[in-house]
Design a protein around this motif. Structure first.
Motif: not given
Length: 256
Positions: A181-183, A190-201, A227-229, A254-256
């Protein structure tokens, strides 16, 4: 400990700014008796036949490896930290003892939440009559474990009924499967994209907590990119935790 006196605790901080707190009593009613943050070694008094617990954590939620050692009054068993890894989806635990005195064996315990431990196996002492001054190696494989996150420890038991509890290790099946998982951006404003890689259960969920462990947001996951804000959140360090029926991973945000 078998005698009343002082114990000195020291910790090698390999890649973590560690804080250590010492407790007496029991798990349901622990009493804090000593604490140190960078002021190591730490010396504190102990009473014979009493049980003591150690809590080690990183400052501001930091994660990393460390090595802890105890010296002072005689202990029934001098042992290394419990270590663990997953091989072919089977959790494998290992530890060594440097000396043993009246050691009966080790009760291996597992918990899914790091708190509610149940016994999953037992390893008898290899020493003659439970006593030895030589290094002795021990191993245990938990073939009853299926998937997800698991915490392990052992309870060392003396022939006369006394016990001592090891450190806790956490193992995650998801890491073996290459799930990540990465962000980005990180740090974020502000807006952040959260990516998952691999097989989700099944039951995929992302939880955002602050540095104190308080849940701030939760999001169900139905795609590889979410995508989250976070613009309304105060600046600081947060933890993004992904969980499903197979995987369990945590990263810092980290949120600035």
């Amino acid at each position: 400990p078998e005698e009343t006196g002082d114990i000195t605790l020291d910790i090698d901080e390999w890649d973590i700014d560690a804080t250590v707190e010492v407790f007496s009593g029991d798990c349901e009613n622990p009493q804090s008796i000593a604490c140190a943050d960078m002021q190591f070694p730490l010396t504190f008094p102990v009473t014979a036949d009493e049980t003591y617990f150690f809590r080690v954590y990183g400052w501001d939620g930091e994660e990393g490896e460390f090595n802890i050692s105890l010296t002072g009054v005689p202990l029934p068993v001098s042992a290394s930290d419990l270590k663990g890894k997953i091989v072919n989806k089977v959790p494998q635990l290992s530890w060594v003892t440097y000396s043993e005195h009246n050691n009966q064996g080790f009760e291996v315990q597992r918990a899914n939440d790091g708190k509610s431990f149940t016994t999953v196996g037992y390893v008898s002492s290899k020493s003659n009559n439970g006593s030895s001054n030589s290094i002795t190696s021990y191993e245990f494989q938990d073939r009853t474990y299926i998937a997800g996150e698991a915490y392990y420890r052992y309870v060392q038991k003396d022939i006369d009924g006394k016990t001592a509890v090891s450190n806790i290790v956490r193992l995650e099946q998801g890491k073996e499967n290459g799930f990540t998982i990465s962000a980005y951006p990180n740090p974020a404003t502000g807006k952040v994209s959260i990516a998952t890689k691999g097989v989700r259960a099944a039951n995929s969920l992302i939880t955002l907590t602050d540095a104190l462990g308080k849940t701030v947001h939760t999001w169900p996951v139905s795609a590889d990119l979410l995508h989250v804000d976070l613009s309304e959140l105060p600046a600081g360090i947060y933890l993004l935790k992904y969980t499903d029926d197979l995987n369990n991973q945590v990263i810092k945000l980290s949120k600035q």
